[in-house]
Design a protein around this motif. Structure first.
Motif, PDB file in Angstrom:
ATOM      1  N   ALA A 391      87.821  26.385  59.593  1.00  0.00           N
ATOM      2  CA  ALA A 391      88.556  25.349  58.816  1.00  0.00           C
ATOM      3  C   ALA A 391      87.757  24.199  58.250  1.00  0.00           C
ATOM      4  CB  ALA A 391      89.461  24.603  59.771  1.00  0.00           C
ATOM      5  N   GLY A 392      86.966  23.605  58.913  1.00  0.00           N
ATOM      6  CA  GLY A 392      86.262  22.596  58.491  1.00  0.00           C
ATOM      7  C   GLY A 392      84.559  23.282  57.835  1.00  0.00           C
ATOM      8  N   PRO A 393      83.873  22.336  57.387  1.00  0.00           N
ATOM      9  CA  PRO A 393      82.509  22.746  57.003  1.00  0.00           C
ATOM     10  C   PRO A 393      81.657  23.355  58.091  1.00  0.00           C
ATOM     11  CG  PRO A 393      82.705  20.445  56.744  1.00  0.00           C
ATOM     12  CD  PRO A 393      83.926  20.872  57.176  1.00  0.00           C
ATOM     13  N   VAL A 394      80.918  24.249  57.865  1.00  0.00           N
ATOM     14  CA  VAL A 394      80.017  24.822  59.154  1.00  0.00           C
ATOM     15  C   VAL A 394      78.890  23.563  59.356  1.00  0.00           C
ATOM     16  CG1 VAL A 394      78.256  26.608  59.504  1.00  0.00           C
ATOM     17  CG2 VAL A 394      79.989  27.146  58.421  1.00  0.00           C
ATOM     18  N   ILE A 395      78.756  23.701  60.492  1.00  0.00           N
ATOM     19  CA  ILE A 395      77.721  22.544  61.131  1.00  0.00           C
ATOM     20  C   ILE A 395      76.238  23.275  61.512  1.00  0.00           C
ATOM     21  CG2 ILE A 395      77.375  20.624  62.810  1.00  0.00           C
ATOM     22  CD1 ILE A 395      80.320  20.323  63.109  1.00  0.00           C
ATOM     23  N   ALA A 396      75.374  22.633  61.039  1.00  0.00           N
ATOM     24  CA  ALA A 396      73.951  23.359  61.330  1.00  0.00           C
ATOM     25  C   ALA A 396      73.496  22.435  62.392  1.00  0.00           C
ATOM     26  CB  ALA A 396      73.321  23.386  60.141  1.00  0.00           C
ATOM     27  N   ASN A 397      72.614  22.922  63.291  1.00  0.00           N
ATOM     28  CA  ASN A 397      71.663  21.958  64.196  1.00  0.00           C
ATOM     29  C   ASN A 397      70.481  22.676  64.127  1.00  0.00           C
ATOM     30  OD1 ASN A 397      71.282  19.736  65.888  1.00  0.00           O
ATOM     31  ND2 ASN A 397      70.438  21.100  67.140  1.00  0.00           N
ATOM     32  N   ASP A 398      69.375  22.065  63.303  1.00  0.00           N
ATOM     33  CA  ASP A 398      68.049  22.383  63.391  1.00  0.00           C
ATOM     34  C   ASP A 398      67.316  21.928  64.518  1.00  0.00           C
ATOM     35  OD1 ASP A 398      65.683  22.951  62.876  1.00  0.00           O
ATOM     36  OD2 ASP A 398      65.281  21.684  61.189  1.00  0.00           O
ATOM     37  N   ALA A 399      66.867  22.670  65.643  1.00  0.00           N
ATOM     38  CA  ALA A 399      66.097  22.316  66.750  1.00  0.00           C
ATOM     39  C   ALA A 399      64.864  21.786  66.436  1.00  0.00           C
ATOM     40  CB  ALA A 399      66.190  23.672  67.635  1.00  0.00           C
ATOM     41  N   GLY A 400      64.206  22.070  65.426  1.00  0.00           N
ATOM     42  CA  GLY A 400      62.905  21.654  65.041  1.00  0.00           C
ATOM     43  C   GLY A 400      61.915  22.139  65.941  1.00  0.00           C
ATOM     44  N   SER A 401      62.110  22.925  66.938  1.00  0.00           N
ATOM     45  CA  SER A 401      61.089  23.668  67.612  1.00  0.00           C
ATOM     46  C   SER A 401      62.018  24.833  68.118  1.00  0.00           C
ATOM     47  CB  SER A 401      60.748  22.580  68.652  1.00  0.00           C
ATOM     48  OG  SER A 401      61.220  22.748  69.935  1.00  0.00           O
ATOM     49  N   SER A 402      60.883  25.691  68.755  1.00  0.00           N
ATOM     50  CA  SER A 402      61.582  26.910  69.347  1.00  0.00           C
ATOM     51  C   SER A 402      61.391  26.801  70.894  1.00  0.00           C
ATOM     52  CB  SER A 402      60.884  28.097  68.723  1.00  0.00           C
ATOM     53  OG  SER A 402      61.389  28.281  67.465  1.00  0.00           O
ATOM     54  N   TRP A 403      61.121  25.616  71.455  1.00  0.00           N
ATOM     55  CA  TRP A 403      60.824  25.730  72.860  1.00  0.00           C
ATOM     56  C   TRP A 403      61.927  26.138  73.729  1.00  0.00           C
ATOM     57  CZ3 TRP A 403      56.182  25.324  73.959  1.00  0.00           C
ATOM     58  CH2 TRP A 403      55.149  24.646  73.116  1.00  0.00           C
ATOM     59  N   ALA A 404      63.315  25.956  73.350  1.00  0.00           N
ATOM     60  CA  ALA A 404      64.455  26.473  73.978  1.00  0.00           C
ATOM     61  C   ALA A 404      64.639  28.001  73.965  1.00  0.00           C
ATOM     62  CB  ALA A 404      65.713  25.899  73.391  1.00  0.00           C
ATOM     63  N   HIS A 438      70.839  19.784  73.419  1.00  0.00           N
ATOM     64  CA  HIS A 438      69.946  20.968  74.262  1.00  0.00           C
ATOM     65  C   HIS A 438      68.713  20.913  73.614  1.00  0.00           C
ATOM     66  CE1 HIS A 438      69.453  25.210  74.748  1.00  0.00           C
ATOM     67  NE2 HIS A 438      69.866  25.303  76.082  1.00  0.00           N
ATOM     68  N   ALA A 439      68.752  20.926  72.317  1.00  0.00           N
ATOM     69  CA  ALA A 439      67.601  21.191  71.382  1.00  0.00           C
ATOM     70  C   ALA A 439      66.606  19.957  71.797  1.00  0.00           C
ATOM     71  CB  ALA A 439      67.381  21.187  69.776  1.00  0.00           C
ATOM     72  N   ASP A 440      67.086  18.785  71.782  1.00  0.00           N
ATOM     73  CA  ASP A 440      66.203  17.352  72.095  1.00  0.00           C
ATOM     74  C   ASP A 440      65.571  17.772  73.580  1.00  0.00           C
ATOM     75  OD1 ASP A 440      67.003  16.719  69.589  1.00  0.00           O
ATOM     76  OD2 ASP A 440      68.135  15.126  70.188  1.00  0.00           O
ATOM     77  N   ALA A 441      66.610  18.025  74.532  1.00  0.00           N
ATOM     78  CA  ALA A 441      66.072  18.161  75.971  1.00  0.00           C
ATOM     79  C   ALA A 441      64.765  19.278  75.840  1.00  0.00           C
ATOM     80  CB  ALA A 441      67.300  18.636  76.706  1.00  0.00           C
ATOM     81  N   ALA A 442      64.863  20.339  75.262  1.00  0.00           N
ATOM     82  CA  ALA A 442      64.043  21.539  75.153  1.00  0.00           C
ATOM     83  C   ALA A 442      62.490  20.531  74.619  1.00  0.00           C
ATOM     84  CB  ALA A 442      64.076  22.496  74.349  1.00  0.00           C
ATOM     85  N   ARG A 443      62.845  19.771  73.569  1.00  0.00           N
ATOM     86  CA  ARG A 443      61.675  19.048  73.046  1.00  0.00           C
ATOM     87  C   ARG A 443      60.984  18.152  74.095  1.00  0.00           C
ATOM     88  NH1 ARG A 443      61.989  15.017  70.330  1.00  0.00           N
ATOM     89  NH2 ARG A 443      64.230  15.333  70.029  1.00  0.00           N
ATOM     90  N   ALA A 445      61.324  18.041  77.114  1.00  0.00           N
ATOM     91  CA  ALA A 445      60.572  18.516  78.467  1.00  0.00           C
ATOM     92  C   ALA A 445      59.249  19.254  77.888  1.00  0.00           C
ATOM     93  CB  ALA A 445      61.450  19.877  78.884  1.00  0.00           C
ATOM     94  N   ALA A 446      59.107  19.834  76.616  1.00  0.00           N
ATOM     95  CA  ALA A 446      57.843  20.485  76.485  1.00  0.00           C
ATOM     96  C   ALA A 446      56.878  19.581  76.029  1.00  0.00           C
ATOM     97  CB  ALA A 446      58.129  21.333  74.961  1.00  0.00           C
ATOM     98  N   HIS A 447      57.386  18.277  75.565  1.00  0.00           N
ATOM     99  CA  HIS A 447      56.321  17.210  75.201  1.00  0.00           C
ATOM    100  C   HIS A 447      56.074  16.366  76.320  1.00  0.00           C
ATOM    101  CE1 HIS A 447      55.462  18.283  71.175  1.00  0.00           C
ATOM    102  NE2 HIS A 447      56.653  18.979  71.236  1.00  0.00           N
ATOM    103  N   GLY A 448      56.730  16.237  77.474  1.00  0.00           N
ATOM    104  CA  GLY A 448      56.421  15.455  78.230  1.00  0.00           C
ATOM    105  C   GLY A 448      56.642  13.881  77.882  1.00  0.00           C
ATOM    106  N   SER A 449      55.580  13.165  78.327  1.00  0.00           N
ATOM    107  CA  SER A 449      55.521  11.821  78.000  1.00  0.00           C
ATOM    108  C   SER A 449      54.836  11.308  76.685  1.00  0.00           C
ATOM    109  CB  SER A 449      54.786  10.843  78.958  1.00  0.00           C
ATOM    110  OG  SER A 449      53.444  11.436  79.305  1.00  0.00           O
ATOM    111  N   ASP A 450      54.229  12.357  75.790  1.00  0.00           N
ATOM    112  CA  ASP A 450      53.356  12.188  74.850  1.00  0.00           C
ATOM    113  C   ASP A 450      54.320  12.906  73.718  1.00  0.00           C
ATOM    114  OD1 ASP A 450      52.152  11.851  72.532  1.00  0.00           O
ATOM    115  OD2 ASP A 450      50.170  12.960  73.369  1.00  0.00           O
TER     116      ASP A 450
END
Ligand SMILES: NC(=O)C1=CN([C@@H]2O[C@H](COP(=O)(O)OP(=O)(O)OC[C@H]3O[C@@H](n4cnc5c(N)ncnc54)[C@H](OP(=O)(O)O)[C@@H]3O)[C@@H](O)[C@H]2O)[C@@H](O)CC1
Ligand SMILES: [K+]
Length: 483
Positions: A391-404, A438-443, A445-450
């Motif tokens: 119905a509405g526009p397609v929504i894209a979410n770019d994870a910005g990394s593939s850690w997930a 989900h994507a942000d959590a992966a990032r 987790a992968a990057h830790g405190s830095d």
């Protein structure tokens, strides 16, 4: 919300400006914007503009014209600019004159000591991979590339990355973003959109901003209790895959403050990990829920099939994932007959089983067509996740990394999205917001405190553990303050 437009919508918007297009005003605005981005890049990379060396790769159309006019401006700012034309006789006529008149030099091969290369091979008029002459020029390029409008070799509408294609550090586009800028974001680098005064209207492909998601994410209000925030039921895991149950139900707990029920054979492991989950041995003993998540690690045998049929007969939103998708691929009529919303969350393989064909290069059309045909919302997983309810526009979410991209990560996604469905969010919003967190959590987790340092591989449990931090971050970024 950011919009991403088709080439035809951009062309129509350019044409609607009339004299601005035919009189070359749009191109002047575009090339001025391009030149300022190149100047900013030179400043950032080498600290000075005067004395910098820039190479242009110039195709046969207006994309090359943009590069040449920008090149002329750069020469006037003290940059040494050379141009390689793929076909000198077909290079943009007035752009070539302006470039030569300003003091730009034509060369037959790209010098190896340039600081930046500008890809003006093709933009909206391109199709297919870089042709051999262009590919030959770029093969020797080691400098960062600024792409004009699109990295050449990337399809403007589908984002298909042909081989070979230009890999840009920065892409400068004009008036409005093209679909490829999100669909092939990893090929575009940083995308800068220069205002040239066109209006392509509403976009059929969008991305939610932090504030869009922060506004929607459910948090408990003054009069809420565990029931008012939505109860989600999770049917996941099996003797063979108890972990899917732990990850999916754990993610549901993390996503909202509502209650989580669990039905399945992994009750012991689920409750041991998360004592707040209310487990029941079977559906009849489960109690009421506002949404179901069915499928991760749940099997595809007769019992799993019977359970899914009963769940889909219920009048509450249902998210079907993983093994559940294999089952509904055999029974699409269970979906089309429903009144309550259904959200399917396939990866490419599961998509092919549901649709009867591969996703193909045009992921946006593929996801919308399947959503329309099955009368459901579809979340197609990938580095760029797509959500469509037809119905509405397609929504894209770019994870910005593939850690997930790790085993069990999908179970976490379905748990988050299911909890959001139970809280009452529309399926398209629940799916898109879940994909982002989900994507942000992966990032995280992968990057830790830095966050600026190198990441390290993670497992799905690490991703799950980072979900609260990802929600906090997005709520803070989206609202300007934490609540
Ligand atoms: N209109 C405006 O006011 C504004 C326009 N703007 C700019 O114009 C751009 C669109 O320009 P355009 O329409 O001239 O097409 P463009 O992308 O340059 O391609 C030209 C030709 O390249 C060829 N070709 C195709 N594929 C190829 C390949 N793989 N490898 C090599 N060559 C290939 C093919 O010709 P062929 O060789 O097949 O005859 C094609 O016709 C747009 O992206 C933006 O940058 C901005 O200035 C804003 C204002
Ligand atoms: K280009």
């Amino acid at each position: 919300m950011l919009g991403f437009h088709t080439a035809s919508a951009i062309r129509a918007a350019e044409e609607a400006t009339g004299d601005l297009l035919t009189g070359g005003v749009l191109m002047r605005r575009a090339s001025a914007g391009l030149a300022s981005v190149v100047i900013a890049e030179l400043l950032a990379r080498r600290g000075a503009v005067y004395g910098a060396r820039v190479g242009l790769v110039v195709g046969s159309g207006d994309n090359g014209g943009d590069a040449l006019y920008a090149g002329a401006r750069l020469v006037r700012r003290g940059v040494s600019v050379v141009a390689v034309a793929l076909d000198r006789d077909r290079a943009h006529e007035s752009g070539s004159r302006a470039f030569t008149a300003a003091g730009g030099r034509w060369v037959s091969t790209m010098p190896s000591d340039v600081d930046l290369v500008v890809d003006g091979v093709v933009g909206l008029g391109g199709s297919g991979p870089l042709r051999p002459v262009a590919a030959g020029v770029f093969a020797g390029v080691r400098a960062p590339i600024v792409a004009v409008d699109l990295p050449s070799g990337v399809d403007a509408d589908t984002g298909e990355i042909h081989t070979p294609a230009v890999h840009a550090a920065v892409t400068v586009t004009f008036g409005a973003r093209r679909r490829a800028h999100v669909l092939a974001s990893s090929q575009c680098g940083r995308v800068v959109c220069v205002d040239i005064g066109i209006d392509p209207g509403a976009a059929g492909l969008v991305a939610l901003s932090d504030s869009d998601i922060a506004r929607e994410w459910p948090v408990p209000g003054p009069v809420d209790d565990k029931y008012t925030q939505g109860v989600v039921g999770v049917i996941a895991g099996s003797d063979r895959y108890p972990g899917a149950a732990v990850l999916c139900s754990g993610a549901a707990v993390a996503a909202t403050s509502g209650m989580v029920r669990y039905v399945g054979s992994a009750a012991e492991q689920v409750v041991a990990r998360r004592p707040e989950i209310v487990a029941a041995p079977d559906l009849d003993a489960a109690g009421r829920v506002q949404a179901w998540v069915v499928g991760p690690g749940a099997g595809t045998d007769d019992a799993a099939e019977d359970l899914l049929r009963r769940i889909l007969a219920a009048d509450v939103p249902v998210l079907v994932d993983a093994d559940g998708l294999t089952v509904v691929a055999r029974h699409p009529e269970w979906l089309t007959g429903r009144d309550a919303p259904t959200l399917l969350t396939p990866h490419a393989g599961e998509f092919a089983r549901l649709a009867g064909h591969e996703v193909g290069a045009d992921r946006v059309s593929a996801v919308s067509d399947l959503a329309a045909r099955l009368e459901v919302t579809v979340l197609l997983k990938g580095r760029v996740t797509l959500v469509s309810d037809a119905a509405g526009p397609v929504i894209a979410n770019d994870a910005g990394s593939s850690w997930a991209a790790t085993a069990g990560a999908g179970d976490v996604l379905s748990g988050i999205a299911g909890a959001l469905l139970a809280s009452g969010l529309a399926p398209r919003v629940a799916a898109a917001a879940a994909a982002r967190v989900h994507a942000d959590a992966a990032r995280l987790a992968a990057h830790g405190s830095d966050p600026t340092g190198h990441g390290a591989p993670i497992g799905a449990s690490d991703l799950l553990a980072a979900v609260p931090a990802a929600i906090r971050d997005i709520r803070s970024a989206g609202s300007g303050h934490d609540r």
